[in-house]
Design an enzyme around this catalytic site. Structure first.
Site, PDB file in Angstrom:
ATOM      1  N   CYS A 117       0.942  -1.297   0.014  1.00  0.00           N
ATOM      2  CA  CYS A 117      -0.081  -0.028  -0.047  1.00  0.00           C
ATOM      3  C   CYS A 117       0.980   1.208   0.093  1.00  0.00           C
ATOM      4  O   CYS A 117       1.470   1.475   0.904  1.00  0.00           O
ATOM      5  CB  CYS A 117      -0.980   0.090   1.326  1.00  0.00           C
ATOM      6  SG  CYS A 117      -1.753   1.463   1.633  1.00  0.00           S
ATOM      7  N   CYS A 120       0.010   3.863   2.866  1.00  0.00           N
ATOM      8  CA  CYS A 120       0.566   3.271   4.101  1.00  0.00           C
ATOM      9  C   CYS A 120       1.900   3.838   4.284  1.00  0.00           C
ATOM     10  O   CYS A 120       2.354   4.225   5.137  1.00  0.00           O
ATOM     11  CB  CYS A 120       0.370   1.600   4.089  1.00  0.00           C
ATOM     12  SG  CYS A 120      -1.354   1.421   3.842  1.00  0.00           S
TER      13      CYS A 120
END
Length: 192
Positions: A117, A120
């Protein structure tokens, strides 16, 4: 900002003179001179960064960095800088979830993330800063949703990154997405 602690200039290495070319009259003992290798051993310290200009670092067994003289160029400079130290945000698993998050006496911020991600990775430094800023007041943890999907499912995490604030074992607030630090700070302050 890093602070310069110490600077060390390594003198240019001295190498033995070239061996004479073998001839029929040169004794073998003259050709078999030992090769002298010197190395500079530097301790490896967490929170410090060593940068070496014009040379190569070798990691030797143990916790030392070795600079071999055959790899040093003239006037190599070793710089030791103090790095910003951060509080490492610990990972939580299915096995540790209850004891670490639900039974915590202080508020807990849990970041749900995954290695693939991109957003993230953007919010990781923000969570690290918050963990350092609220040391002693708030505990910060992270859950890899690929490794622990049951925790994410239990708390309705459908997109990542998601941060959930827990207090007294109860889910209090959910923040979804790579939000600014101020958004997270505002949410945290409500539960301190």
């Amino acid at each position: 900002m890093a602070t310069l602690l110490e600077s060390l200039t390594v003198p240019a290495p001295t190498f033995p003179k070239p061996k004479p070319k073998p001839t029929t009259t040169t004794p073998l003992s003259a050709l078999a001179s030992p090769v002298h290798r010197r190395s500079l051993r530097l301790p490896h310290v967490k929170g410090l960064k060593l940068s070496v200009n014009s040379s190569t670092l070798n990691r030797s067994p143990g916790s030392f960095l070795t600079l071999t003289s055959s790899r040093l160029s003239r006037g190599a400079r070793i710089v030791c800088e103090a790095q910003e130290t951060t509080v490492e945000v610990a990972a939580v698993t299915d096995a540790t979830w209850k004891s670490v998050v639900l039974e915590s006496e202080s508020p807990v911020l849990v970041e749900f993330w995954a290695p693939w991600c991109g957003p993230c990775r953007m919010i990781h430094p923000v969570i690290d800063e918050l963990a350092a800023q609220y040391t002693g007041k708030l505990k910060c943890y992270k859950v890899n949703t690929d490794d622990c999907p049951s925790i994410a499912t239990q708390y309705g995490v459908r997109s990542i990154p998601t941060a959930i604030i827990f207090k007294n074992g109860e889910k209090k607030e959910t923040i979804i997405g790579a939000v600014p630090k101020t958004t997270l700070t505002t949410s945290i302050e409500k539960f301190l």
